[in-house]
Enzyme design. Structure first.
Site, PDB file in Angstrom:
ATOM      1  N   ASP A 130       0.792  -1.244   0.000  1.00 19.35           N
ATOM      2  CA  ASP A 130       0.000   0.000   0.000  1.00 19.35           C
ATOM      3  C   ASP A 130       0.820   1.288   0.000  1.00 19.35           C
ATOM      4  OD1 ASP A 130      -2.284  -1.462  -0.004  1.00 19.35           O
ATOM      5  OD2 ASP A 130      -2.727  -1.222   2.120  1.00 19.35           O
ATOM      6  N   ASP A 132       1.809   2.829   2.491  1.00 16.78           N
ATOM      7  CA  ASP A 132       1.144   3.717   3.464  1.00 16.78           C
ATOM      8  C   ASP A 132       1.908   3.827   4.778  1.00 16.78           C
ATOM      9  OD1 ASP A 132       0.715   1.153   4.329  1.00 16.78           O
ATOM     10  OD2 ASP A 132      -1.398   1.425   4.810  1.00 16.78           O
TER      11      ASP A 132
HETATM   12  O1  F6P Z   1      -1.464  -5.332   2.513  1.00 22.60           O
HETATM   13  C1  F6P Z   1      -2.295  -4.236   2.576  1.00 22.60           C
HETATM   14  C2  F6P Z   1      -3.664  -4.617   2.173  1.00 22.60           C
HETATM   15  O2  F6P Z   1      -3.545  -5.180   0.931  1.00 22.60           O
HETATM   16  C3  F6P Z   1      -4.740  -3.558   2.121  1.00 22.60           C
HETATM   17  O3  F6P Z   1      -4.779  -2.771   1.000  1.00 22.60           O
HETATM   18  C4  F6P Z   1      -5.982  -4.376   2.300  1.00 22.60           C
HETATM   19  O4  F6P Z   1      -7.006  -3.627   2.797  1.00 22.60           O
HETATM   20  C5  F6P Z   1      -5.546  -5.393   3.262  1.00 22.60           C
HETATM   21  O5  F6P Z   1      -4.169  -5.585   3.051  1.00 22.60           O
HETATM   22  C6  F6P Z   1      -6.294  -6.680   3.183  1.00 22.60           C
HETATM   23  O6  F6P Z   1      -5.615  -7.625   3.928  1.00 22.60           O
HETATM   24  P1  F6P Z   1      -6.240  -8.974   4.466  1.00 22.60           P
HETATM   25  O7  F6P Z   1      -7.155  -9.474   3.428  1.00 22.60           O
HETATM   26  O8  F6P Z   1      -5.049  -9.833   4.674  1.00 22.60           O
HETATM   27  O9  F6P Z   1      -6.941  -8.630   5.728  1.00 22.60           O
END
Ligand code: F6P
Length: 323
Positions: A130, A132
């Site tokens: 991300d 972020d």
């Molecule tokens: O790794 C970051 C991210 O891809 C986010 O953009 C997304 O919201 C989240 O992980 C989803 O992660 P998981 O499905 O593992 O909870």
């Protein structure tokens, strides 16, 4: 070598392509300098349960090209408690682990900071698709994820053009629109919707589509970051308002996998090696980051207190180039 002898490494939070290259760089640089290296499986959960193995040069062979993380990753509710951190420190003591390199995001650094309060030497490394993480311009996995999205955009564009349709593509980024904005620019989107910016569906999506049609456009692309969501509803609304057949695609976890790009492999290798150099130089409780294009290290609390805001110039560029 001072009092530092054994360094552990773990991956935490969502996986990201290039984490393996980072683990490899940490382990090989550590062994190069004579440290003994430990791989902790399944993030902090593995630390709590002693899921730890001695790593040698071969343990990290043949992984630089692989997506995911060979150490695996997990989110640990137990580790988030004071008792959990104390238990993790006991396990670390049994394994004589003096330092720990944590590859993950801000949430993972909070765990590292808690271990540091109990005396562990910790180094964080930025790993998330991300981008972020506040203290750094670049995170491991970001480039690969964007290239995966771009490949999808190019394919969607082929069929969208053939049918003179509009496509709404939802990309990852629960809180951050970095993937969305860059892929909007690189993929030639009519509109990009980000969690950081308020949007008006009629002004920011419908108007550019209608204007584009009036100028002779044959297909239309709208990118929506996951944090905004609602790609299916947005697609329905576009179809109702414009009479252009509109399809929604939610790319999902395909963005988290795949072989890392050259950039992710090189950055992961450089940052992984740098993490060990930081420990070797006697610095501890630092986050490895990229600032002004250079690899630097920042004190962990300072790093966690930093703020990162969306680059509005990029957002503006995506608008201008959508004309
Ligand atoms: O790794 C970051 C991210 O891809 C986010 O953009 C997304 O919201 C989240 O992980 C989803 O992660 P998981 O499905 O593992 O909870």
């Amino acid at each position: 070598m001072g009092d530092l002898k054994r360094i552990g490494v773990l991956t935490s939070g969502g996986d990201a392509p290039g984490m393996n290259a980072a683990v490899r760089a940490v382990v090989r640089t550590g062994i190069y300098y004579g440290y003994s290296m430990l791989g902790v499986h399944k993030g902090y959960e593995g630390l709590l349960h002693g899921d730890i193995e001695e790593m040698n040069l071969r343990s990290v062979g043949d992984i630089i090209q692989r997506g995911g993380t060979v150490l695996q990753t997990a989110r640990s509710a137990e580790f988030a408690t004071e008792a959990g951190v104390a238990k993790a420190m006991n396990i670390a003591a049994i394994y004589e682990m003096d330092a720990l390199v944590v590859i993950g995001g801000d949430g993972s650094y909070r765990g590292a900071r808690d271990l540091a309060k109990h005396g562990m030497k910790v180094i964080g490394m930025p790993g998330t698709i991300d981008n972020d993480i506040s203290c750094t311009e670049y995170t491991i996995g970001y480039d690969t994820a964007m290239n995966t999205v771009l490949d999808a955009i190019d394919k969607i564009r082929d069929t969208s053009y053939s049918h003179e349709r509009c496509s709404v593509l939802e990309v990852m980024g629960r809180k951050a629109g970095w993937i969305a904005v860059n892929c909007g620019i690189a993929g030639g989107a009519e509109a990009v919707v980000l969690p950081e910016n308020a949007f008006d569906i009629d002004q920011d999506i419908i108007k550019p589509i209608i204007d584009g049609r009036n100028r002779g456009k044959k297909h239309y692309l709208v990118i929506v970051a996951e944090g905004v969501g609602g790609a299916v509803d947005i697609a329905k609304y576009i179809e109702e308002k414009t009479d252009i057949v509109t399809r929604a695609t939610i790319l999902g976890h395909i963005q988290r996998g795949g072989s890392p790009t050259l950039l992710d492999r090189v950055m992961a290798s450089r940052m992984g090696s740098y993490a060990v150099e930081v420990l070797r130089a006697g610095r501890e409780n630092r986050i490895v980051a990229v600032q002004g294009g250079k690899i630097v290290d920042i004190e962990i609390t300072e790093a966690l207190n930093m703020k990162k805001s969306m680059d509005q110039d990029l957002v503006e560029l995506s608008r201008i180039l959508a004309l």
